[in-house]
Structure formats: structure tokens, C-alpha cells
Design a protein around this motif. Structure first.
Motif, PDB file in Angstrom:
ATOM      1  N   LEU A 174      12.939  -5.960   8.046  1.00  0.00           N
ATOM      2  CA  LEU A 174      11.986  -6.825   8.403  1.00  0.00           C
ATOM      3  C   LEU A 174      10.886  -6.544   9.423  1.00  0.00           C
ATOM      4  CD1 LEU A 174      11.456  -9.563   8.214  1.00  0.00           C
ATOM      5  CD2 LEU A 174      12.879 -10.251  10.000  1.00  0.00           C
ATOM      6  N   LEU A 175      11.307  -5.487  10.461  1.00  0.00           N
ATOM      7  CA  LEU A 175      10.372  -4.892  11.467  1.00  0.00           C
ATOM      8  C   LEU A 175       9.345  -4.057  10.677  1.00  0.00           C
ATOM      9  CD1 LEU A 175      12.504  -4.641  14.617  1.00  0.00           C
ATOM     10  CD2 LEU A 175      10.955  -6.524  14.129  1.00  0.00           C
ATOM     11  N   TRP A 176       9.953  -3.355   9.951  1.00  0.00           N
ATOM     12  CA  TRP A 176       9.073  -2.304   9.386  1.00  0.00           C
ATOM     13  C   TRP A 176       7.991  -2.940   8.444  1.00  0.00           C
ATOM     14  CZ3 TRP A 176      11.193   2.505   5.696  1.00  0.00           C
ATOM     15  CH2 TRP A 176       9.936   3.066   5.638  1.00  0.00           C
ATOM     16  N   SER A 177       8.482  -4.016   7.685  1.00  0.00           N
ATOM     17  CA  SER A 177       7.458  -4.692   6.863  1.00  0.00           C
ATOM     18  C   SER A 177       6.574  -5.450   7.645  1.00  0.00           C
ATOM     19  CB  SER A 177       8.270  -5.589   5.765  1.00  0.00           C
ATOM     20  OG  SER A 177       9.271  -4.795   5.200  1.00  0.00           O
ATOM     21  N   VAL A 178       6.771  -5.759   8.573  1.00  0.00           N
ATOM     22  CA  VAL A 178       6.057  -6.888   9.602  1.00  0.00           C
ATOM     23  C   VAL A 178       4.905  -5.835  10.348  1.00  0.00           C
ATOM     24  CG1 VAL A 178       5.653  -8.346  11.463  1.00  0.00           C
ATOM     25  CG2 VAL A 178       7.406  -8.785   9.890  1.00  0.00           C
ATOM     26  N   VAL A 179       5.325  -4.781  10.641  1.00  0.00           N
ATOM     27  CA  VAL A 179       4.462  -3.872  11.513  1.00  0.00           C
ATOM     28  C   VAL A 179       3.560  -3.371  10.513  1.00  0.00           C
ATOM     29  CG1 VAL A 179       4.391  -1.908  12.685  1.00  0.00           C
ATOM     30  CG2 VAL A 179       5.998  -3.376  13.484  1.00  0.00           C
ATOM     31  N   ALA A 180       4.106  -2.853   9.324  1.00  0.00           N
ATOM     32  CA  ALA A 180       3.326  -2.035   8.458  1.00  0.00           C
ATOM     33  C   ALA A 180       2.195  -2.945   7.754  1.00  0.00           C
ATOM     34  CB  ALA A 180       3.932  -1.323   7.434  1.00  0.00           C
ATOM     35  N   GLY A 214      -2.512   3.795   3.552  1.00  0.00           N
ATOM     36  CA  GLY A 214      -1.639   4.666   4.122  1.00  0.00           C
ATOM     37  C   GLY A 214      -0.730   3.896   5.212  1.00  0.00           C
ATOM     38  N   ALA A 215      -0.926   2.949   5.630  1.00  0.00           N
ATOM     39  CA  ALA A 215      -0.177   2.172   6.493  1.00  0.00           C
ATOM     40  C   ALA A 215       1.185   1.583   5.801  1.00  0.00           C
ATOM     41  CB  ALA A 215      -0.828   1.048   7.430  1.00  0.00           C
ATOM     42  N   LEU A 216       1.064   1.430   4.458  1.00  0.00           N
ATOM     43  CA  LEU A 216       2.247   0.893   3.704  1.00  0.00           C
ATOM     44  C   LEU A 216       2.796   2.184   2.767  1.00  0.00           C
ATOM     45  CD1 LEU A 216       0.233  -2.002   1.555  1.00  0.00           C
ATOM     46  CD2 LEU A 216       1.505  -1.981   3.788  1.00  0.00           C
ATOM     47  N   ARG A 217       2.344   3.329   3.014  1.00  0.00           N
ATOM     48  CA  ARG A 217       2.957   4.574   2.301  1.00  0.00           C
ATOM     49  C   ARG A 217       4.451   4.621   2.552  1.00  0.00           C
ATOM     50  NH1 ARG A 217      -0.662   8.237   3.408  1.00  0.00           N
ATOM     51  NH2 ARG A 217      -1.967   7.326   1.526  1.00  0.00           N
ATOM     52  N   GLY A 218       5.186   4.742   1.979  1.00  0.00           N
ATOM     53  CA  GLY A 218       6.699   4.970   2.100  1.00  0.00           C
ATOM     54  C   GLY A 218       7.501   3.812   2.435  1.00  0.00           C
ATOM     55  N   LEU A 219       6.776   2.657   2.338  1.00  0.00           N
ATOM     56  CA  LEU A 219       7.450   1.415   2.642  1.00  0.00           C
ATOM     57  C   LEU A 219       8.243   0.757   1.786  1.00  0.00           C
ATOM     58  CD1 LEU A 219       7.910  -1.020   4.605  1.00  0.00           C
ATOM     59  CD2 LEU A 219       5.805  -1.907   3.864  1.00  0.00           C
ATOM     60  N   THR A 220       7.923   0.964   0.373  1.00  0.00           N
ATOM     61  CA  THR A 220       8.380   0.306  -0.776  1.00  0.00           C
ATOM     62  C   THR A 220       9.919   1.244  -0.830  1.00  0.00           C
ATOM     63  OG1 THR A 220       6.403  -0.247  -1.984  1.00  0.00           O
ATOM     64  CG2 THR A 220       8.249   0.181  -3.381  1.00  0.00           C
ATOM     65  N   ALA A 221       9.693   2.668  -0.867  1.00  0.00           N
ATOM     66  CA  ALA A 221      11.150   3.399  -0.986  1.00  0.00           C
ATOM     67  C   ALA A 221      11.858   2.890   0.094  1.00  0.00           C
ATOM     68  CB  ALA A 221      10.688   4.766  -0.897  1.00  0.00           C
ATOM     69  N   GLY A 222      11.516   2.867   1.425  1.00  0.00           N
ATOM     70  CA  GLY A 222      12.367   2.462   2.567  1.00  0.00           C
ATOM     71  C   GLY A 222      12.997   1.183   2.359  1.00  0.00           C
ATOM     72  N   LEU A 223      12.302   0.352   1.819  1.00  0.00           N
ATOM     73  CA  LEU A 223      12.834  -1.148   1.549  1.00  0.00           C
ATOM     74  C   LEU A 223      13.824  -1.063   0.671  1.00  0.00           C
ATOM     75  CD1 LEU A 223       9.685  -3.346   1.717  1.00  0.00           C
ATOM     76  CD2 LEU A 223      11.493  -3.158   3.550  1.00  0.00           C
ATOM     77  N   VAL A 224      13.667  -0.509  -0.442  1.00  0.00           N
ATOM     78  CA  VAL A 224      14.867  -0.331  -1.431  1.00  0.00           C
ATOM     79  C   VAL A 224      15.896   0.315  -0.889  1.00  0.00           C
ATOM     80  CG1 VAL A 224      15.273   0.905  -3.732  1.00  0.00           C
ATOM     81  CG2 VAL A 224      12.981  -0.063  -3.367  1.00  0.00           C
ATOM     82  N   LEU A 225      15.825   1.442  -0.003  1.00  0.00           N
ATOM     83  CA  LEU A 225      17.207   1.969   0.560  1.00  0.00           C
ATOM     84  C   LEU A 225      17.613   1.187   1.471  1.00  0.00           C
ATOM     85  CD1 LEU A 225      15.718   5.926   1.032  1.00  0.00           C
ATOM     86  CD2 LEU A 225      17.283   4.903  -0.824  1.00  0.00           C
TER      87      LEU A 225
END
Length: 459
Positions: free
Chosen positions: A264-270, A427-438
């Protein structure tokens, strides 16, 4: 000797004896369990744990899916800004500018003594070539039917325009006055038909860029609310397990809660960082691009009308009127309130000196234009043409060149800022999709591992 059993008065009176003769109303009441009690009886602790675990898994998957969808949607919009809408906007700017510059250059070249100069001829041909290239690329990017129609209209009319210009040049070389009429007809086609269609394309592309930037900058409320629901459900589940098992912490549920909070925090910040960069790109980039492109359009059309006023040899009142209107559009009637002032207010501090230079040179341009008009209106046409075509640094052509150069550089800077901010937002969203899935998979696994030992305790 046996003693007879004493009968109840009612039985004696009726002549019947025995328990079978008791009235139903006198039977003992039988209690049946209610529905809630039956459910409670069936909902044992293992079954309750299993239901709670299944509910947490469903909520976690819903929250993770919503977050991934939000990120993918915004990433797609951002990439469209940098890969489709943005390039289309730049091509529309190039198309408009090159066409307008070709018109202004053709008119100026017509005034040159001894025939048009090689420099102006080369510039005109280069403008037409670049406009044709931009037209071809824009046709590839165009997705809207109206944009395609505008581009096709420009493509159809451009050869007609160039043909009229070549006819005007031919008559000029022969010394036939009819050349001026053909040039005015060519400029009329350019300014009344071709350039308005090119302007429609630019405005459409800019509107699409702004709409995509706005959509990509919106906060994903649905995903955030589902994430908060998931956190709240996990905390409630820990309270339930603590009360039933008399264990303060459940490692699996604690891990699931941490994974959900981190997601949740990662998504909101990114997403917030991405939105902030897009807003910066829209404010300091897209909005400024529109102002500067309009200023460039007005300055080029003013230059063309200035030359056509002289080409008309006393019959250019309409061109002079249009020139005055373009100047008012650029710097206002009193030097205030024009496109330049709005662009300076909109632009970042680093860009303002360049735009201020263009404004100051435009004010000087208007002063020099008044000197040309004094000579022409006074009957000294040759002197007016000399002032309009002089090659010194403080002459009218050089002043216009500085206006055009400063605007071109400022516009290029603003376009680069739009592209840079879009790349930064992506770039701020890079890696977020994979991180959310994991993290979602980890949350589900932690819930299962947290409840499994508690359920097995009852087997």
C-alpha cells in the motif's frame, strides 16, 4: 389387603382413568434450538479459521489486482504521452511552423532586389521539405479521424500552394506585375486553409496530451481503499486468533499485514511521485508549449503579412490590419497582456530570459515596422522595401530572426521538458507491478501459513 389408588376428580367424573387421557395442554413444553444457535453449533473454531483465511485471501487478491491494474493503466497512459501523443504534438508544431515560415520566406523573397536571394530560396525549399516530412510522420501517428482529415487536407493543398508560389516567381523573373497577385493568392490559401487545418491538428494533439497527463495523475482511490480494507481485515483476524488461541501474535498474519502495508505504501508513494512529475510536465511543459507555439504562429503570420503589404503596392490594407492584430496578440496594445506575458508567467524561472528576449525584440520589431509604413505611406516604396530587407544587425529581418530563434529555442526546451517529465513519471513506477505481484503472493502465502497450524490444533 390392597389399597385402591385415588383417582383424580376429573377422571372419576368422566369415568376414565390413566395417563393416556391427559389433555395436550397439560404436556411438558419442548424447546427447539434457533437458527443462530444451530449456526453457532456448526461453526466450530477450525471452520471459523478456514472462513476467515479464505476471506483474507480474497480481499488480498482483490486489493493486489486493483493496485496492479491502476499501475498498468497509468504506465500505459504515460508511455502513450511519450510515445504517441507527444510525438504527434511535436510533428504538428513542426508542420505548422515550417508551413508558416515558408509563407513568410516566400513573401520576403519576393521583395528582394534583383530577384530572390539564394539564402531565402534555400530556406523556403527547406521549410517545404521539413513540412512534408512532418506531414508524413503525423499521418502515421494520427489515430483520430478528424486529425487524419486535417492532415489529408493539408497534403492536398500543399502542392497547390507551392505551384502558385512557383508561378509567382516565374512572373517576377519576367518582370510581370501579375506575380504579386499569384503570391497573394498562395498566401491566402496558406493562411486561410492550410494553416488553420495544421492548427487544428496541433490543438487536438495538445488536448490529448493534457487529457492523458490528467488521467495518469489521478489518485487511485479504489486501489487505496481496497488496500486499507485488507489491512483492517488482517488486524481484525489477528485479534480474533489472539482471543481464541490465547497467543498475542500470529507470525503468519503479522507477515501478511506487513506485506500488505508495504504494498500500500509503495503504491501510494510511487503513484504520487509519478503524478507530481506529470503535473510538473503539464504546467511547465504542455501548457507552456501551447503558449509558445501560438506565439510562434502569430509572429510568422505577422512577418508574412508585413511583406505582403509591400508586395500589394498600396493595396495591402487587409494585410496591414492582420499584422497589427498579430502584434496585439503577441505583446498587447500597450506591451502588456499578450502571449509573451502569459508565457513568461507560466514558464519556469530558467526559461523566462529567453521568452523576455523574444518579447523585447518583438517590441523593437513593431517600432521598425512603423518606420517602414511611414516610408511606404509617404510614397517612397523603394525606401520602405530597403528598410524591410536590410541585412544589418539592427535591421528588421535580423530583429525578426532573433524573435524566431528565441521562440524556437524556448519551444524546444518546453517540449524536452514534457518528454523528460513523462520518462521520469514512468521511472517512478518501474518495478512496482512486479513488486505488487510478489507482495500479494507473499500475503496470501503468509495468511495460509498463519492459519494452518491453528486449524491443525483441532484435529
Amino acid at each position: 389387603m390392597s389399597v385402591p389408588t385415588q383417582l383424580a376428580p376429573a377422571a372419576v367424573k368422566s369415568g376414565h382413568t390413566g395417563p393416556s387421557q391427559l389433555r395436550p395442554a397439560e404436556s411438558a413444553p419442548v424447546e427447539t434450538p434457533g437458527r443462530a444457535a444451530r449456526i453457532r453449533g456448526r461453526l466450530t473454531t477450525p471452520r471459523l479459521y478456514a472462513l476467515v483465511a479464505a476471506g483474507l485471501v480474497l480481499v488480498g487478491l482483490a486489493a493486489g489486482t486493483a493496485a496492479v491494474a491502476a499501475v498498468q493503466d497509468r504506465s500505459g497512459l504515460i508511455q502513450n504521452v511519450s510515445g504517441v501523443s507527444g510525438p504527434l504534438s511535436v510533428d504538428a508544431q513542426t508542420l505548422y511552423r515550417e508551413l508558416a515560415d515558408a509563407d513568410a520566406t516566400a513573401a520576403t523573397a519576393f521583395l528582394s532586389d534583383g530577384g530572390e536571394s539564394a539564402v531565402l530560396r534555400s530556406r523556403y525549399l527547406d521549410d517545404i521539405a521539413q513540412a512534408s516530412a512532418a506531414l508524413t510522420v503525423a499521418l502515421q501517428y494520427a489515430e483520430d479521424e478528424r486529425d487524419t482529415e486535417s492532415l489529408r487536407l493539408v497534403a492536398d493543398r500543399l502542392p497547390v500552394y507551392t505551384g502558385l508560389v512557383e508561378t509567382a516567381r516565374s512572373y517576377q523573373r519576367l518582370g510581370v506585375p501579375l506575380g504579386g497577385a499569384y503570391l497573394r493568392e498562395a498566401s491566402g490559401l496558406m493562411q486561410q486553409t492550410v494553416l488553420p487545418e495544421a492548427a487544428k491538428l496541433f490543438e487536438s494533439a495538445q488536448a490529448r496530451v493534457a487529457a492523458e497527463q490528467d488521467a495518469a495523475a489521478r489518485f487511485p482511490w479504489a486501489a487505496a481503499l481496497l488496500g486499507l480494507v485488507a489491512v483492517g481485515a488482517l488486524i481484525s483476524a489477528q485479534v480474533l486468533v489472539a482471543r481464541r488461541s490465547r497467543r498475542i501474535l500470529n507470525p503468519g498474519l503479522v507477515a501478511a499485514t506487513l506485506a500488505t502495508v508495504l504494498a500500500l505504501l509503495w503504491s501510494v508513494v510511487a503513484l504520487s511521485a509519478s503524478a507530481g512529475r506529470l503535473e510538473t510536465g503539464e504546467r511547465d511543459g504542455s501548457a507552456l508549449v501551447s503558449l509558445l507555439a501560438n506565439a510562434g504562429r502569430a509572429s510568422l503570420q505577422a512577418r508574412a503579412n508585413e511583406s505582403l503589404t509591400l508586395v500589394a503596392r498600396g493595396g495591402g490594407a487587409a494585410f496591414e490590419k492582420d499584422f497589427a492584430g498579430r502584434m496585439d496578440e503577441l505583446i498587447g496594445t500597450d506591451g502588456r497582456g499578450g502571449l509573451f506575458e502569459r508565457a513568461i508567467a507560466q514558464a519556469p524561472v530558467a526559461d523566462r530570459p529567453l521568452i523576455s528576449q523574444a518579447r523585447d525584440e518583438t517590441i523593437r520589431w513593431r517600432e521598425l515596422h512603423q518606420q517602414v509604413r511611414v516610408q511606404d505611406d509617404g510614397g517612397d516604396y523603394d525606401k520602405a522595401v530597403e528598410l524591410a530587407t536590410a541585412t544589418t544587425e539592427d535591421a528588421l529581418p535580423a530583429v525578426f530572426a532573433r524573435v524566431d530563434g528565441a521562440l524556437t529555442e524556448a519551444l524546444a526546451t518546453a517540449n524536452r521538458r514534457v518528454d523528460r517529465q513523462a520518462n521520469s513519471a514512468d521511472g517512478a513506477l518501474r518495478g512496482l507491478t512486479a513488486g505488487l505481484v510478489l507482495l500479494t503472493v507473499g500475503m496470501v502465502a503468509a495468511v495460509v501459513l498463519g492459519f494452518r497450524p491453528r486449524i491443525e490444533e483441532y484435529r
